[in-house]
Design a protein around this motif. Sequence first.
Motif, PDB file in Angstrom:
ATOM      1  N   LEU A  96       0.978  -1.162  -0.120  1.00 47.27           N
ATOM      2  CA  LEU A  96      -0.022   0.069   0.028  1.00 47.27           C
ATOM      3  C   LEU A  96       0.671   1.372   0.077  1.00 47.27           C
ATOM      4  O   LEU A  96       1.821   1.333   0.719  1.00 47.27           O
ATOM      5  N   SER A  97       0.523   2.202  -0.910  1.00 48.35           N
ATOM      6  CA  SER A  97       1.291   3.585  -0.954  1.00 48.35           C
ATOM      7  C   SER A  97       0.288   4.594  -0.533  1.00 48.35           C
ATOM      8  O   SER A  97      -0.622   4.784  -1.220  1.00 48.35           O
ATOM      9  N   PHE A  98       0.423   5.146   0.639  1.00 42.59           N
ATOM     10  CA  PHE A  98      -0.356   6.131   1.122  1.00 42.59           C
ATOM     11  C   PHE A  98       0.242   7.069   1.987  1.00 42.59           C
ATOM     12  O   PHE A  98       1.307   6.671   2.786  1.00 42.59           O
ATOM     13  N   SER A  99      -0.150   8.129   1.809  1.00 38.74           N
ATOM     14  CA  SER A  99       0.272   9.396   2.913  1.00 38.74           C
ATOM     15  C   SER A  99      -0.759  10.321   2.940  1.00 38.74           C
ATOM     16  O   SER A  99      -1.563  10.601   2.230  1.00 38.74           O
ATOM     17  N   TYR A 100      -0.555  11.108   4.192  1.00 39.65           N
ATOM     18  CA  TYR A 100      -1.740  12.322   4.436  1.00 39.65           C
ATOM     19  C   TYR A 100      -1.221  13.592   3.847  1.00 39.65           C
ATOM     20  O   TYR A 100      -0.104  13.745   3.824  1.00 39.65           O
ATOM     21  N   ASN A 101      -2.209  14.286   3.559  1.00 36.19           N
ATOM     22  CA  ASN A 101      -2.064  15.696   3.299  1.00 36.19           C
ATOM     23  C   ASN A 101      -2.601  16.715   4.275  1.00 36.19           C
ATOM     24  O   ASN A 101      -2.114  17.812   4.379  1.00 36.19           O
ATOM     25  N   LEU A 102      -3.715  16.148   4.646  1.00 37.51           N
ATOM     26  CA  LEU A 102      -4.478  17.337   5.689  1.00 37.51           C
ATOM     27  C   LEU A 102      -5.576  16.526   6.447  1.00 37.51           C
ATOM     28  O   LEU A 102      -6.053  15.324   6.275  1.00 37.51           O
ATOM     29  N   GLN A 103      -6.027  17.332   7.371  1.00 37.42           N
ATOM     30  CA  GLN A 103      -7.053  16.809   8.476  1.00 37.42           C
ATOM     31  C   GLN A 103      -8.082  17.767   8.161  1.00 37.42           C
ATOM     32  O   GLN A 103      -7.723  19.168   8.041  1.00 37.42           O
ATOM     33  N   CYS A 104      -9.363  17.488   8.221  1.00 35.56           N
ATOM     34  CA  CYS A 104     -10.204  18.619   7.850  1.00 35.56           C
ATOM     35  C   CYS A 104     -11.346  18.208   8.807  1.00 35.56           C
ATOM     36  O   CYS A 104     -11.788  17.144   9.193  1.00 35.56           O
ATOM     37  N   LEU A 105     -12.013  19.443   9.365  1.00 36.21           N
ATOM     38  CA  LEU A 105     -13.115  19.284  10.432  1.00 36.21           C
ATOM     39  C   LEU A 105     -13.951  20.300  10.201  1.00 36.21           C
ATOM     40  O   LEU A 105     -13.813  21.544   9.990  1.00 36.21           O
ATOM     41  N   SER A 106     -15.504  20.056  10.440  1.00 33.49           N
ATOM     42  CA  SER A 106     -16.441  21.157  10.574  1.00 33.49           C
ATOM     43  C   SER A 106     -16.489  21.774  11.906  1.00 33.49           C
ATOM     44  O   SER A 106     -16.524  21.118  12.678  1.00 33.49           O
ATOM     45  N   LEU A 107     -16.802  23.097  11.989  1.00 35.51           N
ATOM     46  CA  LEU A 107     -17.048  23.928  12.970  1.00 35.51           C
ATOM     47  C   LEU A 107     -18.335  24.289  12.975  1.00 35.51           C
ATOM     48  O   LEU A 107     -18.569  25.703  12.967  1.00 35.51           O
ATOM     49  N   GLY A 108     -19.510  23.787  12.888  1.00 36.93           N
ATOM     50  CA  GLY A 108     -20.789  24.182  12.512  1.00 36.93           C
ATOM     51  C   GLY A 108     -20.966  24.295  11.108  1.00 36.93           C
ATOM     52  O   GLY A 108     -19.989  23.815  10.447  1.00 36.93           O
ATOM     53  N   ARG A 155     -20.923  27.051   9.357  1.00 38.65           N
ATOM     54  CA  ARG A 155     -20.407  28.475   8.714  1.00 38.65           C
ATOM     55  C   ARG A 155     -18.922  28.569   8.913  1.00 38.65           C
ATOM     56  O   ARG A 155     -18.120  29.304   8.578  1.00 38.65           O
ATOM     57  N   ASP A 156     -18.316  27.458   9.622  1.00 39.05           N
ATOM     58  CA  ASP A 156     -16.819  27.615   9.800  1.00 39.05           C
ATOM     59  C   ASP A 156     -16.292  26.369   9.992  1.00 39.05           C
ATOM     60  O   ASP A 156     -16.991  25.221   9.884  1.00 39.05           O
ATOM     61  N   GLY A 157     -14.890  26.309   9.719  1.00 38.94           N
ATOM     62  CA  GLY A 157     -14.164  25.094   9.642  1.00 38.94           C
ATOM     63  C   GLY A 157     -12.767  24.989   9.775  1.00 38.94           C
ATOM     64  O   GLY A 157     -12.001  26.251   9.857  1.00 38.94           O
ATOM     65  N   LEU A 158     -11.987  23.935   9.638  1.00 38.62           N
ATOM     66  CA  LEU A 158     -10.515  24.001   9.908  1.00 38.62           C
ATOM     67  C   LEU A 158     -10.111  23.163   8.949  1.00 38.62           C
ATOM     68  O   LEU A 158     -10.399  21.643   8.889  1.00 38.62           O
ATOM     69  N   ILE A 159      -9.201  23.461   8.293  1.00 35.52           N
ATOM     70  CA  ILE A 159      -8.323  22.509   7.238  1.00 35.52           C
ATOM     71  C   ILE A 159      -6.995  22.390   7.670  1.00 35.52           C
ATOM     72  O   ILE A 159      -6.062  23.630   7.594  1.00 35.52           O
ATOM     73  N   GLN A 160      -6.354  21.432   8.299  1.00 36.04           N
ATOM     74  CA  GLN A 160      -5.056  21.217   9.091  1.00 36.04           C
ATOM     75  C   GLN A 160      -4.167  20.700   8.073  1.00 36.04           C
ATOM     76  O   GLN A 160      -4.272  19.406   7.828  1.00 36.04           O
ATOM     77  N   PHE A 161      -3.170  21.618   7.382  1.00 40.65           N
ATOM     78  CA  PHE A 161      -2.347  20.783   6.327  1.00 40.65           C
ATOM     79  C   PHE A 161      -1.479  19.964   7.439  1.00 40.65           C
ATOM     80  O   PHE A 161      -0.793  20.417   8.430  1.00 40.65           O
ATOM     81  N   VAL A 162      -1.007  18.779   7.015  1.00 45.37           N
ATOM     82  CA  VAL A 162      -0.071  18.002   7.657  1.00 45.37           C
ATOM     83  C   VAL A 162       0.918  17.381   6.951  1.00 45.37           C
ATOM     84  O   VAL A 162       0.824  17.508   5.628  1.00 45.37           O
ATOM     85  N   ARG A 163       2.027  16.884   7.534  1.00 44.10           N
ATOM     86  CA  ARG A 163       3.009  16.127   6.797  1.00 44.10           C
ATOM     87  C   ARG A 163       2.448  14.547   6.306  1.00 44.10           C
ATOM     88  O   ARG A 163       1.557  14.218   6.720  1.00 44.10           O
ATOM     89  N   ALA A 164       3.317  14.011   5.548  1.00 37.64           N
ATOM     90  CA  ALA A 164       3.009  12.676   5.196  1.00 37.64           C
ATOM     91  C   ALA A 164       2.601  11.721   6.261  1.00 37.64           C
ATOM     92  O   ALA A 164       1.822  10.876   6.021  1.00 37.64           O
ATOM     93  N   ASP A 165       3.264  11.893   7.488  1.00 33.35           N
ATOM     94  CA  ASP A 165       3.062  11.044   8.613  1.00 33.35           C
ATOM     95  C   ASP A 165       1.920  11.421   9.564  1.00 33.35           C
ATOM     96  O   ASP A 165       1.594  11.079  10.681  1.00 33.35           O
ATOM     97  N   ASP A 166       1.027  12.484   8.960  1.00 36.46           N
ATOM     98  CA  ASP A 166      -0.056  13.065   9.644  1.00 36.46           C
ATOM     99  C   ASP A 166       0.343  13.922  10.884  1.00 36.46           C
ATOM    100  O   ASP A 166      -0.680  14.516  11.407  1.00 36.46           O
TER     101      ASP A 166
END
Length: 374
Positions: A305-317, A319-330
């Motif tokens: 398997l070839s897989f790496s992370y790019n981001l974490q995303c969450l909704s904050l209601g 009208r708002d949210g957060l996109i957290q950019f991450v390294r390949a290891d999360d």
Amino acid sequence: MTPTNVHSSPSEKQRIVVVGAGYAGLMCALRVAPYARVTLVDPADRFTERIRLHQRAAGRPDVTHALGSFLRSTGITHVAARATAIDAAAREVRTDDGRVLPYDRLVHALGSRTRSTGPGDRDRAYTVESAAELHKRLQDGPGTLTVVGGGLTGIELATELAETHPRWRVVLLTEGAVGPGLSEKGRAHVRMVLAARGVRVEEGRRVAGPDDIDTDVVVWAASMAPNTELARAAGLAIDGGGRVEVDAVLRSVSHPEVYAVGDSAAGHTATAGSLRMGCAAALPGGSHVATSLIAELRGEEPKPLSFSYNLQCLSLGRRDGLIQFVRADDSPRDRVLTGRPAALVKEGIVRSTVGTLKLASRRPDLLPRVPGFG
């Protein structure tokens, strides 16, 4: 009911049984269907968008899709029953309606659940899996609602419920810091939004169960447990975290005729390390297992398997949210996207999960061309 057991002849396609129709299991079944006789075992007749369950708790009418809309014209046989046992020696899966399903290859994709809250008043304790029941309870308010768990699930629940049910007093309790996997910028934005929604946050607060909290409603989101009871009983190797131990191609290290994928598997890659639970890894993992099964059918050795992370995303209601950019290891980078743009990106990502499954249903041959799904 007397068990039935129908074995195929050597001239027929290989029998693949997929147990679990979540993100990983459904993706695997759809992709491998043109090459084998696929049986998908899951008691539900609808696919649940688990990453929208916090929205269901807040009042979204439905977060499910008819399973038949994905399976139509694929040749997949859906067994609407619960798997009760895996006989690894006989290569059979038993179900609660008395069926015995023989397999040449088994895919274990039973996912995870919120870890038990322990002893307490179950009439006021809910989890994200009981989102519909929680929504009904909130109609009886107002009162105090306490979310236990400061990870992404707990944050999404607290902000969503505070926004849609302003008459309720919402509290968020967490043993450590809120958003432990976020950067300082990401965590600061989460705290700001929680404060703006009127959520009282108590960090460093450890609770053993609902009875430890003076509140009207408890929503338990402290940790997840893999659904590996059947695998353990069947003798499959289980790692220290309770997940099925797999190799680089997601085969069981103890039973190579069994693949495990999604939250119930201890997947890992060279770049990402140990894969966290969530659809971010489940969907490409399910696609990879299908690729591995197809390779085996062709007499080839599956590739890791070839897989790496790019981001974490969450909704904050809504009208708002957060996109957290991450390294390949999360691990988190400093870069984040917040506010309405982040909410729109998060919604687009959530919609893309169902869109990818529909593509796998209609044109499984095209999916390997999608980055990350080869």
